[in-house]
Design a protein around this motif. Structure first.
Motif, PDB file in Angstrom:
ATOM      1  N   SER A 118       0.837  -1.198   0.000  1.00 29.75           N
ATOM      2  CA  SER A 118       0.000   0.000   0.000  1.00 29.75           C
ATOM      3  C   SER A 118       0.867   1.242   0.000  1.00 29.75           C
ATOM      4  CB  SER A 118      -0.920   0.024   1.230  1.00 29.75           C
ATOM      5  OG  SER A 118      -1.816  -1.073   1.226  1.00 29.75           O
ATOM      6  N   VAL A 119       0.394   2.260  -0.700  1.00 31.35           N
ATOM      7  CA  VAL A 119       1.028   3.576  -0.686  1.00 31.35           C
ATOM      8  C   VAL A 119       0.016   4.553  -0.098  1.00 31.35           C
ATOM      9  CG1 VAL A 119       2.134   5.394  -2.035  1.00 31.35           C
ATOM     10  CG2 VAL A 119       2.325   3.007  -2.775  1.00 31.35           C
ATOM     11  N   TYR A 120       0.411   5.238   0.971  1.00 39.54           N
ATOM     12  CA  TYR A 120      -0.456   6.207   1.634  1.00 39.54           C
ATOM     13  C   TYR A 120      -0.071   7.617   1.205  1.00 39.54           C
ATOM     14  CZ  TYR A 120      -2.135   2.451   4.636  1.00 39.54           C
ATOM     15  OH  TYR A 120      -2.708   1.299   5.101  1.00 39.54           O
ATOM     16  N   PHE A 121      -1.094   8.425   0.964  1.00 39.44           N
ATOM     17  CA  PHE A 121      -0.904   9.788   0.496  1.00 39.44           C
ATOM     18  C   PHE A 121      -1.349  10.777   1.563  1.00 39.44           C
ATOM     19  CE2 PHE A 121      -1.530   6.993  -3.067  1.00 39.44           C
ATOM     20  CZ  PHE A 121      -0.589   7.401  -4.004  1.00 39.44           C
ATOM     21  N   ASP A 122      -0.630  11.901   1.643  1.00 39.37           N
ATOM     22  CA  ASP A 122      -0.992  12.936   2.605  1.00 39.37           C
ATOM     23  C   ASP A 122      -0.550  14.279   2.057  1.00 39.37           C
ATOM     24  OD1 ASP A 122      -1.987  14.112   4.934  1.00 39.37           O
ATOM     25  OD2 ASP A 122      -1.049  12.619   6.247  1.00 39.37           O
ATOM     26  N   THR A 123      -0.962  15.340   2.739  1.00 35.79           N
ATOM     27  CA  THR A 123      -0.587  16.692   2.340  1.00 35.79           C
ATOM     28  C   THR A 123       0.809  17.014   2.862  1.00 35.79           C
ATOM     29  OG1 THR A 123      -1.547  17.628   4.352  1.00 35.79           O
ATOM     30  CG2 THR A 123      -3.013  17.398   2.438  1.00 35.79           C
ATOM     31  N   PRO A 124       1.430  18.109   2.384  1.00 39.94           N
ATOM     32  CA  PRO A 124       2.769  18.467   2.888  1.00 39.94           C
ATOM     33  C   PRO A 124       2.823  18.649   4.397  1.00 39.94           C
ATOM     34  CG  PRO A 124       2.306  19.654   0.862  1.00 39.94           C
ATOM     35  CD  PRO A 124       1.023  18.966   1.239  1.00 39.94           C
ATOM     36  N   ASP A 125       1.725  19.102   5.014  1.00 40.28           N
ATOM     37  CA  ASP A 125       1.713  19.261   6.475  1.00 40.28           C
ATOM     38  C   ASP A 125       1.072  18.077   7.185  1.00 40.28           C
ATOM     39  OD1 ASP A 125      -0.865  19.695   5.657  1.00 40.28           O
ATOM     40  OD2 ASP A 125      -1.198  21.491   6.874  1.00 40.28           O
ATOM     41  N   LEU A 126       0.895  16.957   6.458  1.00 39.54           N
ATOM     42  CA  LEU A 126       0.390  15.695   7.030  1.00 39.54           C
ATOM     43  C   LEU A 126      -0.987  15.859   7.668  1.00 39.54           C
ATOM     44  CD1 LEU A 126       3.681  14.288   8.621  1.00 39.54           C
ATOM     45  CD2 LEU A 126       2.761  13.891   6.326  1.00 39.54           C
ATOM     46  N   LEU A 127      -1.913  16.448   6.918  1.00 41.60           N
ATOM     47  CA  LEU A 127      -3.254  16.680   7.434  1.00 41.60           C
ATOM     48  C   LEU A 127      -3.933  15.380   7.854  1.00 41.60           C
ATOM     49  CD1 LEU A 127      -5.730  18.500   7.953  1.00 41.60           C
ATOM     50  CD2 LEU A 127      -6.353  18.157   5.541  1.00 41.60           C
ATOM     51  N   PHE A 140      -9.601  11.019   7.516  1.00 43.75           N
ATOM     52  CA  PHE A 140      -9.611  10.234   6.289  1.00 43.75           C
ATOM     53  C   PHE A 140      -8.243   9.627   6.033  1.00 43.75           C
ATOM     54  CE2 PHE A 140      -8.138  14.429   5.083  1.00 43.75           C
ATOM     55  CZ  PHE A 140      -7.122  14.174   4.174  1.00 43.75           C
ATOM     56  N   LYS A 141      -8.236   8.628   5.168  1.00 44.38           N
ATOM     57  CA  LYS A 141      -6.998   8.061   4.622  1.00 44.38           C
ATOM     58  C   LYS A 141      -7.191   7.858   3.125  1.00 44.38           C
ATOM     59  CE  LYS A 141      -6.691   4.726   7.734  1.00 44.38           C
ATOM     60  NZ  LYS A 141      -6.237   3.566   8.550  1.00 44.38           N
ATOM     61  N   VAL A 142      -6.137   8.133   2.381  1.00 41.70           N
ATOM     62  CA  VAL A 142      -6.130   7.892   0.941  1.00 41.70           C
ATOM     63  C   VAL A 142      -4.928   7.004   0.647  1.00 41.70           C
ATOM     64  CG1 VAL A 142      -5.953   8.915  -1.359  1.00 41.70           C
ATOM     65  CG2 VAL A 142      -7.226  10.111   0.442  1.00 41.70           C
ATOM     66  N   ARG A 143      -5.171   5.923  -0.082  1.00 43.66           N
ATOM     67  CA  ARG A 143      -4.071   5.009  -0.380  1.00 43.66           C
ATOM     68  C   ARG A 143      -4.348   4.273  -1.691  1.00 43.66           C
ATOM     69  NH1 ARG A 143      -5.594   0.414   4.162  1.00 43.66           N
ATOM     70  NH2 ARG A 143      -7.229  -0.622   2.956  1.00 43.66           N
ATOM     71  N   THR A 144      -3.304   3.748  -2.274  1.00 43.19           N
ATOM     72  CA  THR A 144      -3.465   2.703  -3.280  1.00 43.19           C
ATOM     73  C   THR A 144      -3.101   1.387  -2.609  1.00 43.19           C
ATOM     74  OG1 THR A 144      -1.195   2.995  -4.121  1.00 43.19           O
ATOM     75  CG2 THR A 144      -2.969   4.184  -5.253  1.00 43.19           C
ATOM     76  N   ARG A 145      -3.836   0.367  -2.971  1.00 38.31           N
ATOM     77  CA  ARG A 145      -3.541  -0.973  -2.463  1.00 38.31           C
ATOM     78  C   ARG A 145      -3.273  -1.882  -3.649  1.00 38.31           C
ATOM     79  NH1 ARG A 145      -6.735  -3.953   2.224  1.00 38.31           N
ATOM     80  NH2 ARG A 145      -5.043  -2.932   3.365  1.00 38.31           N
ATOM     81  N   THR A 146      -2.126  -2.534  -3.608  1.00 38.80           N
ATOM     82  CA  THR A 146      -1.755  -3.461  -4.664  1.00 38.80           C
ATOM     83  C   THR A 146      -1.762  -4.880  -4.126  1.00 38.80           C
ATOM     84  OG1 THR A 146      -0.370  -1.819  -5.780  1.00 38.80           O
ATOM     85  CG2 THR A 146       0.057  -4.131  -6.289  1.00 38.80           C
ATOM     86  N   ARG A 178       0.472   3.445  -9.116  1.00 39.26           N
ATOM     87  CA  ARG A 178       0.115   3.204  -7.718  1.00 39.26           C
ATOM     88  C   ARG A 178       0.789   4.160  -6.747  1.00 39.26           C
ATOM     89  NH1 ARG A 178       3.949  -0.390  -9.246  1.00 39.26           N
ATOM     90  NH2 ARG A 178       5.394  -1.352  -7.771  1.00 39.26           N
ATOM     91  N   ALA A 179       1.834   4.857  -7.161  1.00 35.74           N
ATOM     92  CA  ALA A 179       2.466   5.869  -6.314  1.00 35.74           C
ATOM     93  C   ALA A 179       2.053   7.274  -6.719  1.00 35.74           C
ATOM     94  CB  ALA A 179       3.988   5.735  -6.393  1.00 35.74           C
ATOM     95  N   ASP A 180       0.942   7.387  -7.467  1.00 33.74           N
ATOM     96  CA  ASP A 180       0.485   8.684  -7.967  1.00 33.74           C
ATOM     97  C   ASP A 180      -1.033   8.741  -7.840  1.00 33.74           C
ATOM     98  OD1 ASP A 180       0.044  11.062  -9.250  1.00 33.74           O
ATOM     99  OD2 ASP A 180       0.697  10.379 -11.233  1.00 33.74           O
ATOM    100  N   VAL A 210       4.942   3.784   2.481  1.00 28.07           N
ATOM    101  CA  VAL A 210       4.665   2.516   1.823  1.00 28.07           C
ATOM    102  C   VAL A 210       4.637   1.425   2.893  1.00 28.07           C
ATOM    103  CG1 VAL A 210       5.430   0.820   0.112  1.00 28.07           C
ATOM    104  CG2 VAL A 210       5.805   3.259  -0.293  1.00 28.07           C
ATOM    105  N   THR A 211       3.638   0.548   2.822  1.00 26.43           N
ATOM    106  CA  THR A 211       3.601  -0.610   3.713  1.00 26.43           C
ATOM    107  C   THR A 211       3.567  -1.880   2.878  1.00 26.43           C
ATOM    108  OG1 THR A 211       1.170  -0.761   3.836  1.00 26.43           O
ATOM    109  CG2 THR A 211       2.285   0.673   5.436  1.00 26.43           C
ATOM    110  N   ARG A 212       4.138  -2.946   3.441  1.00 20.76           N
ATOM    111  CA  ARG A 212       4.067  -4.272   2.845  1.00 20.76           C
ATOM    112  C   ARG A 212       3.871  -5.299   3.939  1.00 20.76           C
ATOM    113  NH1 ARG A 212       9.117  -5.442  -0.422  1.00 20.76           N
ATOM    114  NH2 ARG A 212       8.402  -7.548   0.053  1.00 20.76           N
ATOM    115  N   TYR A 213       3.124  -6.344   3.615  1.00 19.72           N
ATOM    116  CA  TYR A 213       2.904  -7.418   4.577  1.00 19.72           C
ATOM    117  C   TYR A 213       2.301  -8.608   3.858  1.00 19.72           C
ATOM    118  CZ  TYR A 213      -1.640  -5.041   4.471  1.00 19.72           C
ATOM    119  OH  TYR A 213      -2.797  -4.423   4.058  1.00 19.72           O
ATOM    120  N   ALA A 214       2.292  -9.739   4.522  1.00 16.02           N
ATOM    121  CA  ALA A 214       1.627 -10.948   4.037  1.00 16.02           C
ATOM    122  C   ALA A 214       0.327 -11.115   4.812  1.00 16.02           C
ATOM    123  CB  ALA A 214       2.522 -12.165   4.231  1.00 16.02           C
ATOM    124  N   ARG A 215      -0.766 -11.428   4.104  1.00 18.13           N
ATOM    125  CA  ARG A 215      -2.085 -11.483   4.753  1.00 18.13           C
ATOM    126  C   ARG A 215      -2.819 -12.770   4.416  1.00 18.13           C
ATOM    127  NH1 ARG A 215      -6.510  -6.684   4.748  1.00 18.13           N
ATOM    128  NH2 ARG A 215      -5.208  -6.163   6.554  1.00 18.13           N
TER     129      ARG A 215
END
Length: 312
Positions: A118-127, A140-146, A178-180, A210-215
């Protein structure tokens, strides 16, 4: 505070053409393509060894399988109550053995454990981070999940619903982006705006973590609920990545009432903890951030069990 730039421009390895539907895909979603390694090390966003899936092989071996469509028919749960637990990996077997006899494990092809990125997105001030840290109602959270095994990618927006529920809305997203978040800007802004996030149209979002794990995903038909078990959780903010060792992140996903898995976890002495793969992970990596909300989790569980990940 601005985030460091993540090195997220690696090329994507083209998959071969065995159709597989990604874990967690919406019912009726078009099949994706998969091969033995459709997303290889060259395409990974983190320069570390992939999660060790074998940790869950023995605990899952006794469970009967369930297909993705059947799982979603019973427990899609896009609006739900999530409870998270940190369980020693060595205790996962006892947990799974205590589940109701009708518990099933998601199996696609020969796989029961899947690699997530997963790639997590945030603002420059980490809102997004700060809204979570200060427990704001409209966070809220915004992410891409692969889903690495099927090379399928989704753009997801998570918000808070009534009575503490989590609401997840998502659309298919191109793997190479996925990183955009830009290709999905209209979806993100309209979803956040509909959920009452002020200034959603003007948010400037960039990749922060970025996070990675096995699920492994389990279905509990009796309570129409799900249980996920994540191992090898890795966090990388572009500085020095860390990996959670010897602890599994166990999450129950149910309606408004506790599931059979929750009651079993309580019986075994495990209690829900405050943990967010994005916010708590970022607090683990950046000790200067406000993190009072997760102080107990950080100091009792996470910091003593994190270390540098193995090289690829």
């Amino acid at each position: 505070m601005s985030a460091p730039t993540l090195a997220l421009g690696a090329p994507v390895v083209a998959p071969v053409t065995t159709p597989v539907t990604a874990p967690g895909a919406a019912p009726g979603a078009a099949p994706t393509t998969s091969g033995v390694t459709p997303v290889g090390h060259a395409a990974r966003l983190v320069a570390a060894a992939p999660p060790d899936r074998s940790l869950l092989d023995a605990p899952l071996a006794r469970l009967d399988p369930v297909g993705l469509d059947a799982l979603l028919d019973v427990a899609a749960l896009q609006t739900r109550v999530d409870r998270k637990y940190l369980v020693p990996v060595d205790a996962v077997d006892a947990l799974l053995r205590g589940l109701p006899a009708d518990a099933r494990v998601l199996q696609i092809g020969d796989l029961r454990v899947f690699d997530y990125e997963s790639v997590y997105f945030d603002t420059p001030d980490l809102l997004a981070y700060r809204l979570a840290a200060h427990r704001r109602r409209q966070r809220f959270k915004v992410r891409t999940r692969t889903y690495v095994d099927s090379a399928a990618c989704w753009l997801e927006v998570k918000t808070r619903g009534a009575r503490g529920t989590t609401v997840k809305e998502r659309v298919v997203h191109a793997l190479e982006h996925r990183a955009d978040v830009a290709p999905g800007h209209a979806f993100v802004s309209s979803t956040l705006g509909a959920r009452g996030i002020a200034g959603a149209d003007a948010l400037v979002l960039a990749p922060v973590l970025v996070t990675r794990y096995a699920r492994a995903t389990l279905l509990l038909p009796g309570t129409a609920s799900r249980l996920t078990v994540d191992t090898g959780l890795l966090w990388d903010d572009g500085r020095a990545p860390v990996q959670l060792r010897r602890l599994a992140v166990v999450e129950t996903k149910s309606g408004s009432t506790a599931s059979a898995a929750d009651r079993l976890l309580w019986t075994l002495g495990h209690r829900p903890v405050r943990i967010s793969k994005y916010a708590t992970g970022l607090a683990t990596l950046r000790r200067e951030l406000p993190a009072t909300r997760w102080s107990r989790t950080l100091h009792r569980h996470l910091l003593p069990h994190t270390e540098a990940p193995a090289a690829p």
